[in-house]
Write an enzyme that holds these catalytic residues in place. Structure first.
Site: not given
Length: 416
Positions: A103, A356, A387
């Site tokens: 991510c 996302h 995160c």
């Protein structure tokens, strides 16, 4: 023998955020915006748009193109930074590479190329990320080493991000489902307000899309927001990660296709070329946590970044926190004693509303923070934090050039 001179000692240069753009974010489904659009073409469009927006920038001055993807295969494989740069029409002399920190891929592209700028290896860089989750689901083709489980290096459930969110609920009893639901509803409402106020569209780059059934079209808006979301409407949703759990689709970021790209420069190069300075990088840090509580990663990363910047959390006036899950943001807020509805946090809403696309989200956070700095000259410092899968967190601290005390550099006095 001929005497040789000692190498010149370099002065570390300030790195500034010049601009950031993104595609509209689409559903990662067979009928989503980008179902028949290549991932690398999304990046190419963004690189071209950055150059179009900044005609004062000679393309040959770009020293590096770093593009992240979590699943580096197919149309988002083959050293994306280099291939996208060539496809975008950059000179052959401009190098590029690909990055993977799940991510935090785009965030890492920014911090890594910022290091190159700081040490003089480049003057200007392009950094961003892309994720076509409809075509390349996270971990779909990964061959996970059996030792992770056989030698009990991690909890087997740590490889499922939704389960790690459930684990945060278990770890911190104050993080109730009701709080997570309320946070998700507020995220949707804030996004809808930001969209109505014209704070979303300026960063979006229209993308030509093709559908075998519908023909050609133009993606101009995010496909994922649910502005009609209410507490009553999401109270009884299924909990897909655990029977009787607390994490639902409403409190999770949806599976998303999309891309982001940014321009970074040395502050002296920006001044030389007349490039705008929207933020100055103050510090950054990445940190690890137990993989089974992946969502807690932003806390130690932020502690490290603040310590490096010699700042406290009370000096941060704006927070852009990636909303992988509502509970992950709430754990961060609780750690620092920040209210769930603090107006400094994600003023435009977050990933729960807009999506996302994994490796691209870090630059989306930065682009939004830069716009918020323009709107809030009274705020001197802000952070972007997120995160990262398998137990990590990343944080970047930024300074607002519109603040009255902005100097554009770290003074010797502050370094003492």
């Amino acid at each position: 023998m001929t005497a040789t001179s000692a190498p010149t000692r370099r002065t570390v240069r300030d790195v500034v955020f010049v601009d950031g753009v993104r595609t509209p974010f689409g559903k990662a489904k067979p009928d989503g915006l980008y179902a028949e659009t290549r991932a690398d073409d999304l990046v190419v469009k963004l690189i071209r748009e950055l150059l179009r927006r900044h005609p004062e920038l000679p393309a040959e001055r770009i020293g590096e193109v770093a593009i992240a993807a979590t699943t580096q295969e197919g149309d988002q494989g083959l050293t994306l930074g280099r291939t996208a740069g060539v496809l975008a029409g950059l000179p052959d002399t401009v190098p590029g590479y690909a990055i993977d920190r799940m991510c935090a891929g785009a965030m890492t592209a920014v911090t890594t190329t910022a290091g190159s700028i700081a040490l003089g290896a480049a003057d200007i860089t392009v950094a961003g990320g892309v994720e076509h989750m409809g075509r390349h689901p996270m971990g779909f083709s990964a061959d996970v080493n059996p030792r992770f489980v056989a030698e009990k290096l991690v909890d087997p459930q740590a490889l499922n991000m939704g389960v790690t969110a459930e684990n945060l609920h278990d770890t911190f009893p104050r993080l109730t489902k009701e709080r997570a639901d309320a946070y998700a509803v507020n995220s949707q409402a804030k996004y809808a307000k930001a969209l109505a106020n014209g704070n979303i569209d300026p960063d979006l780059v229209p993308i030509a899309v093709r559908s075998t059934e519908l023909g050609w079209g133009l993606a101009t808006a995010d496909e994922l927001p649910r502005p009609e979301t209410t507490m009553e409407g999401i109270a009884d949703l299924k909990t897909p990660f655990r029977p009787g759990g607390r994490v639902t689709p409403a409190t999770s970021s949806p599976l998303t296709d999309g891309a982001t790209a940014s321009l970074l420069a040395a502050s002296d190069t920006a001044a030389e070329l007349g490039l705008p300075v929207r933020m100055r990088m103050v510090s950054y840090a990445f940190a690890g946590v137990a993989p089974e509580i992946m969502g807690y990663g932003p806390v130690p990363a932020t502690d490290k970044a603040l310590a490096s910047a010699r700042l406290t959390i009370d000096e941060i006036g704006l927070f852009e926190i990636n909303e992988a899950f509502a509970v992950q943001v709430l754990s961060f807020l609780d750690h620092y004693g920040i209210a769930d509805d603090d107006p400094r946090v994600n003023p435009y809403g977050g990933a729960i509303a807009m999506g996302h696309p994994l490796a691209s989200s870090g630059v989306r956070l930065m682009t939004q923070l830069a716009r918020q700095f323009e709107q809030h000259p009274e705020v001197r410092y802000g952070i972007t934090t997120m995160c990262v899968g398998l137990g990590q967190g990343g944080t970047v601290v930024w300074e607002n050039p519109h603040h009255a005390d902005y100097t554009g550099h770290t003074s010797e006095e502050n370094d003492k």
